[in-house]
Design an enzyme around this catalytic site. Structure first.
Site, PDB file in Angstrom:
ATOM      1  N   TYR A  57       0.828  -1.215   0.000  1.00  9.89           N
ATOM      2  CA  TYR A  57       0.000   0.000   0.000  1.00  9.89           C
ATOM      3  C   TYR A  57       0.861   1.263   0.000  1.00  9.89           C
ATOM      4  O   TYR A  57       0.495   2.260  -0.622  1.00  9.89           O
ATOM      5  CB  TYR A  57      -1.014  -0.027   1.165  1.00  9.89           C
ATOM      6  N   ARG A  60       1.777   1.711  -3.539  1.00  7.29           N
ATOM      7  CA  ARG A  60       0.651   2.246  -4.330  1.00  7.29           C
ATOM      8  C   ARG A  60       0.423   3.720  -4.039  1.00  7.29           C
ATOM      9  O   ARG A  60       0.165   4.509  -4.948  1.00  7.29           O
ATOM     10  CB  ARG A  60      -0.640   1.471  -4.019  1.00  7.29           C
ATOM     11  N   HIS A 109     -15.081   1.383  -2.034  1.00  2.00           N
ATOM     12  CA  HIS A 109     -13.985   0.514  -1.588  1.00  2.00           C
ATOM     13  C   HIS A 109     -12.981   1.255  -0.708  1.00  2.00           C
ATOM     14  O   HIS A 109     -11.867   0.779  -0.514  1.00  2.00           O
ATOM     15  CB  HIS A 109     -13.297  -0.126  -2.799  1.00  2.00           C
ATOM     16  N   CYS A 117      -7.957   2.551  12.535  1.00  2.00           N
ATOM     17  CA  CYS A 117      -7.285   1.888  13.653  1.00  2.00           C
ATOM     18  C   CYS A 117      -7.815   0.461  13.779  1.00  2.00           C
ATOM     19  O   CYS A 117      -9.032   0.249  13.810  1.00  2.00           O
ATOM     20  CB  CYS A 117      -7.530   2.668  14.941  1.00  2.00           C
ATOM     21  N   CYS A 120      -9.615   0.448  17.684  1.00  2.00           N
ATOM     22  CA  CYS A 120     -10.854   1.190  18.008  1.00  2.00           C
ATOM     23  C   CYS A 120     -11.691   1.499  16.768  1.00  2.00           C
ATOM     24  O   CYS A 120     -12.827   1.941  16.892  1.00  2.00           O
ATOM     25  CB  CYS A 120     -10.531   2.467  18.777  1.00  2.00           C
ATOM     26  N   GLY A 176     -15.346   2.641 -17.088  1.00  2.00           N
ATOM     27  CA  GLY A 176     -14.079   1.981 -16.766  1.00  2.00           C
ATOM     28  C   GLY A 176     -14.140   0.970 -15.649  1.00  2.00           C
ATOM     29  O   GLY A 176     -13.219   0.912 -14.831  1.00  2.00           O
ATOM     30  N   SER A 178     -14.808  -3.321 -14.918  1.00  2.00           N
ATOM     31  CA  SER A 178     -15.009  -4.639 -15.530  1.00  2.00           C
ATOM     32  C   SER A 178     -16.345  -5.237 -15.115  1.00  2.00           C
ATOM     33  O   SER A 178     -16.793  -6.216 -15.702  1.00  2.00           O
ATOM     34  CB  SER A 178     -13.867  -5.582 -15.128  1.00  2.00           C
TER      35      SER A 178
HETATM   36  P1  OAD Z   1     -10.786  -3.664 -13.316  1.00  2.00           P
HETATM   37  O1  OAD Z   1      -9.300  -3.591 -13.386  1.00  2.00           O
HETATM   38  O2  OAD Z   1     -11.406  -4.948 -12.973  1.00  2.00           O
HETATM   39  O3  OAD Z   1     -11.404  -3.195 -14.705  1.00  2.00           O
HETATM   40  C1  OAD Z   1     -10.967  -2.031 -15.329  1.00  2.00           C
HETATM   41  C2  OAD Z   1     -11.852  -1.791 -16.520  1.00  2.00           C
HETATM   42  O4  OAD Z   1     -11.461  -0.571 -17.107  1.00  2.00           O
HETATM   43  C3  OAD Z   1     -11.759  -2.861 -17.613  1.00  2.00           C
HETATM   44  O5  OAD Z   1     -13.059  -3.214 -18.027  1.00  2.00           O
HETATM   45  C4  OAD Z   1     -10.983  -2.176 -18.734  1.00  2.00           C
HETATM   46  O6  OAD Z   1     -11.400  -2.609 -20.026  1.00  2.00           O
HETATM   47  C5  OAD Z   1     -11.372  -0.735 -18.501  1.00  2.00           C
HETATM   48  N1  OAD Z   1     -10.388   0.250 -18.973  1.00  2.00           N
HETATM   49  C6  OAD Z   1      -9.040   0.196 -18.895  1.00  2.00           C
HETATM   50  N2  OAD Z   1      -8.489   1.319 -19.374  1.00  2.00           N
HETATM   51  C7  OAD Z   1      -9.506   2.109 -19.767  1.00  2.00           C
HETATM   52  C8  OAD Z   1      -9.606   3.419 -20.310  1.00  2.00           C
HETATM   53  N3  OAD Z   1      -8.510   4.159 -20.573  1.00  2.00           N
HETATM   54  N4  OAD Z   1     -10.832   3.919 -20.575  1.00  2.00           N
HETATM   55  C9  OAD Z   1     -11.959   3.182 -20.326  1.00  2.00           C
HETATM   56  N5  OAD Z   1     -11.933   1.946 -19.811  1.00  2.00           N
HETATM   57  C10 OAD Z   1     -10.734   1.424 -19.509  1.00  2.00           C
HETATM   58  O7  OAD Z   1     -11.234  -2.486 -12.318  1.00  2.00           O
HETATM   59  P2  OAD Z   1     -12.592  -2.342 -11.496  1.00  2.00           P
HETATM   60  O8  OAD Z   1     -13.772  -2.769 -12.280  1.00  2.00           O
HETATM   61  O9  OAD Z   1     -12.594  -0.972 -10.927  1.00  2.00           O
HETATM   62  O10 OAD Z   1     -11.409  -3.819  -5.471  1.00  2.00           O
HETATM   63  O11 OAD Z   1     -12.324  -3.371 -10.342  1.00  2.00           O
HETATM   64  C11 OAD Z   1     -13.240  -3.475  -9.299  1.00  2.00           C
HETATM   65  C12 OAD Z   1     -12.511  -3.777  -8.020  1.00  2.00           C
HETATM   66  O12 OAD Z   1     -11.659  -4.911  -8.179  1.00  2.00           O
HETATM   67  C13 OAD Z   1     -11.543  -2.710  -7.547  1.00  2.00           C
HETATM   68  O13 OAD Z   1     -12.174  -1.630  -6.877  1.00  2.00           O
HETATM   69  C14 OAD Z   1     -10.653  -3.462  -6.629  1.00  2.00           C
HETATM   70  C15 OAD Z   1     -10.396  -4.644  -7.531  1.00  2.00           C
HETATM   71  O14 OAD Z   1      -9.878  -5.764  -6.966  1.00  2.00           O
HETATM   72  C16 OAD Z   1     -10.862  -3.787  -4.274  1.00  2.00           C
HETATM   73  O15 OAD Z   1      -9.696  -3.485  -4.092  1.00  2.00           O
HETATM   74  C17 OAD Z   1     -11.810  -4.155  -3.186  1.00  2.00           C
END
Ligand code: OAD
Length: 242
Positions: A57, A60, A109, A117, A120, A176, A178
């Site tokens: 983290y 990141r 998220h 913490c 607490c 953006g 998935s």
């Molecule tokens: P993903 O990485 O699963 O999906 C990213 C999406 O963005 C994909 O469908 C890509 O095709 C699309 N993409 C990539 N570049 C792009 C661009 N320039 N313009 C438009 N689309 C683009 O990310 P999330 O759906 O956000 O959770 O993932 C959901 C959760 O899974 C995250 O919040 C995280 C992860 O594990 C936690 O950490 C709890």
């Protein structure tokens, strides 16, 4: 009497920040291609090896610290300025919507820029660069990033607010994501059942694509500003005609 729907609700995922050089999770260059989620983003991982999880983290945070909002975040903020009730529901923890000027952003998220913490449960904002795990100054408990890890439940109040925003909107913009991680992935269905039009902006087709009304392919930093400019133009033409 039925209330007037909010014109938009906006659901975003990692893809909206891809053009700000924030890595996505899946697909080409996705985090989870290189790293194992169960070693880095679960409560068990933090119990087993807190320093390893913290270093992930920290890395990141340092990587994202220098990232700037891109034209897609800016367009989201501009759309939001047209109506005070427009809610942004984001799965992102990078804070770029707020950096672009958005308000009323539900961070489903959590946030990389907040700590919690472990003892607490209190939360606080912390943007300092921290190579080792800090403690909560008031009770001495170990801090953790205030993000939702796999296997954890979302904040119930936030989720309820996200559902309410989704079912109150005339149109959901899905940008953006998935659509693979629940419960966020169920929000488009909730919105659609309540009568919303779904418009998806994504570089690729997703699991949500077959159910949406319009899929706009391409990078959100290009497609969203172009689409919004067209909407504004249509609106001003119809006002002129009226
Ligand atoms: P993903 O990485 O699963 O999906 C990213 C999406 O963005 C994909 O469908 C890509 O095709 C699309 N993409 C990539 N570049 C792009 C661009 N320039 N313009 C438009 N689309 C683009 O990310 P999330 O759906 O956000 O959770 O993932 C959901 C959760 O899974 C995250 O919040 C995280 C992860 O594990 C936690 O950490 C709890």
């Amino acid at each position: 009497m039925a209330s007037t729907p909010t014109p938009f609700v906006i659901l975003t995922g990692a893809g909206i920040s891809a053009d700000s050089r924030v890595p996505t999770f899946r697909g080409r260059d996705g985090f989870w291609n290189t790293y194992r989620v169960e070693e880095l983003a679960t409560p068990q991982a933090f119990n087993n090896d807190p320093d390893l999880v913290w270093s992930f983290y920290h890395w990141r945070r340092e990587r994202i610290r220098s990232c700037q909002p891109n034209p897609a975040h800016e367009t989201v903020a501009a759309i939001q300025q047209t109506h005070s009730a427009i809610t942004i529901i984001t799965q992102n923890v990078d804070g770029l919507h707020q950096a672009a000027g958005s308000v009323n952003t539900l961070e489903l998220h959590g946030s990389l820029w907040r700590m919690r913490c472990c003892i607490c449960g209190n939360r606080w904002e912390d943007r300092k660069s921290r190579t080792s795990i800090p403690s909560y100054p008031f009770c001495g408990g170990r801090a953790r990033p205030d993000v939702v890890w796999f296997g954890e439940t979302l904040d119930a109040t936030l989720l309820q607010a996200a559902v309410e925003a989704s079912i109150s909107a005339a149109c959901m913009l899905i940008i953006g994501t998935s659509g693979l991680v629940y419960p966020a992935a169920s929000l488009p269905g909730e919105a659609q059942r309540a009568g919303a039009t779904l418009i998806e902006f994504n570089r690729e087709e997703t699991t949500l694509t077959p159910g949406v009304d319009i899929h706009i392919a391409g990078r959100a930093a290009e497609t969203l500003p172009r689409w919004w400019a067209q909407q504004r133009q249509h609106q001003s033409v119809s006002l002129d005609e009226g």
